[in-house]
Design an enzyme around this catalytic site. Structure first.
Site, PDB file in Angstrom:
ATOM      1  CG  ASP A  37      14.521 -24.059  -0.069  1.00  0.00           C
ATOM      2  OD1 ASP A  37      14.374 -25.250  -0.328  1.00  0.00           O
ATOM      3  OD2 ASP A  37      14.542 -23.586   1.133  1.00  0.00           O
ATOM      4  CG  ASN A  90       9.651 -30.726  -3.213  1.00  0.00           C
ATOM      5  OD1 ASN A  90       9.357 -32.030  -2.828  1.00  0.00           O
ATOM      6  ND2 ASN A  90      10.582 -30.064  -2.477  1.00  0.00           N
ATOM      7  CE1 TYR A 170       4.042 -33.435   5.569  1.00  0.00           C
ATOM      8  CE2 TYR A 170       3.150 -35.300   5.739  1.00  0.00           C
ATOM      9  CZ  TYR A 170       4.068 -34.567   5.127  1.00  0.00           C
ATOM     10  OH  TYR A 170       4.822 -34.964   4.219  1.00  0.00           O
ATOM     11  CE  LYS A 174       2.812 -33.147   2.208  1.00  0.00           C
ATOM     12  NZ  LYS A 174       3.696 -32.391   1.152  1.00  0.00           N
ATOM     13  CB  THR A 205      14.036 -35.182   3.825  1.00  0.00           C
ATOM     14  OG1 THR A 205      13.036 -35.076   4.832  1.00  0.00           O
ATOM     15  CG2 THR A 205      13.813 -35.944   2.535  1.00  0.00           C
TER      16      THR A 205
END
Length: 269
Positions: A37, A90, A170, A174, A205
């Site tokens: 990360d 991810n 976005y 995606k 999240t």
């Protein structure tokens, strides 16, 4: 069929949210996992928590837009474990408000003619090019061992539906990931490297500043939009993640599996 004991895995964006859920599921099932990360403090904290459970994990700070650093992190994983069986590409970022805000009014900064071009560039770089960088290194490592492997990409239900409150870049990022998964699945089948995508809908999240965690009204509003009547918690993605990582899905590649409580079913409900 669902056993991954003795395998090695690497997860990007693993300090929180879905990435942390993936890492937990893999480690709990017996894999040796490298958590990566860009947020070092959260990464160290969560990795140490998993170690306290007796699981085999390590961590490495990683900015997936940095190709040299990405290669180094994968090389370090190979050096430590001698192989790489599972990768979760991810890591991603929020792209700001869309052309409407959550209250249903026009967002003046979210229109195509007002959206900040630098934010567009960064969003595409992290959400599309970053996974490409990750997959590139994963494939290099998996080819080097000749054993094949499983690559799982976090896409989104935004790849198959539109929405007015999601930041513009976005959506194409995606959708691009979804098609890249199909293309790479075709390319890599010869090497027994499977490539599949998980396409989440609304999960609680840190995306968007974690507003679903901190705003009960927003949470209630989103719950009402989901046909199953609730926004999901990250732990609910673990079974699907384990399925795609394990031999239970060994005849599946190129799939784009939506997990969104029925949101993408849209107007038929």
């Amino acid at each position: 069929m669902f056993s991954i004991k003795g395998r090695t895995a690497l997860v990007t964006g693993a300090a929180s949210g879905l990435g942390l859920a993936y890492a937990e599921a893999l480690a709990e099932a017996g894999a040796s996992v490298t958590l990566t990360d860009i947020n070092e403090a959260a990464l160290v904290q969560e990795s140490q928590r998993l170690l306290q459970n007796g699981w085999q994990v390590r961590w490495a700070v990683l900015d997936i837009t940095d190709r040299h650093q990405t290669q180094q992190v994968f090389d370090d994983h190979l050096h430590r474990y001698g192989g790489l069986d599972i990768v979760f590409a991810n890591a991603g970022i929020d792209t700001g408000q869309g052309f409407w805000n959550p209250e249903g009014y026009r967002n003046e900064q979210g229109q195509v003619d007002t959206y900040d071009p630098e934010t567009w560039d960064k969003s595409i770089q992290v959400n599309l090019t970053g996974p490409y960088n990750t997959i590139r290194q994963a494939v290099r490592c998996m080819k080097s061992t000749g054993k094949g492997g499983s690559i799982i990409v976090t896409s989104s239900n935004a790849a198959v539906m539109c929405g007015p409150i999601v930041g513009l870049p976005y959506m194409p990022a995606k959708a691009g990931l979804a098609h890249m998964v199909r293309q790479l699945a075709l390319e890599l089948a010869e090497f027994n490297i499977r490539v599949n995508a998980i396409a989440p809908g609304p999960f609680v999240t840190n995306i968007g500043g974690g507003w679903l965690k901190s705003n009960p009204q927003a949470r209630e509003a989103w719950d009402s939009k989901v046909p199953l009547g609730r926004v999901a918690e990250p732990k609910q993605i673990k079974p699907l993640a384990l399925y795609l990582a394990s031999d239970a899905s060994d005849y599946m590649t190129g799939a784009h599996l939506v997990i969104d409580g029925g949101m993408s079913l849209g107007s038929i409900l």
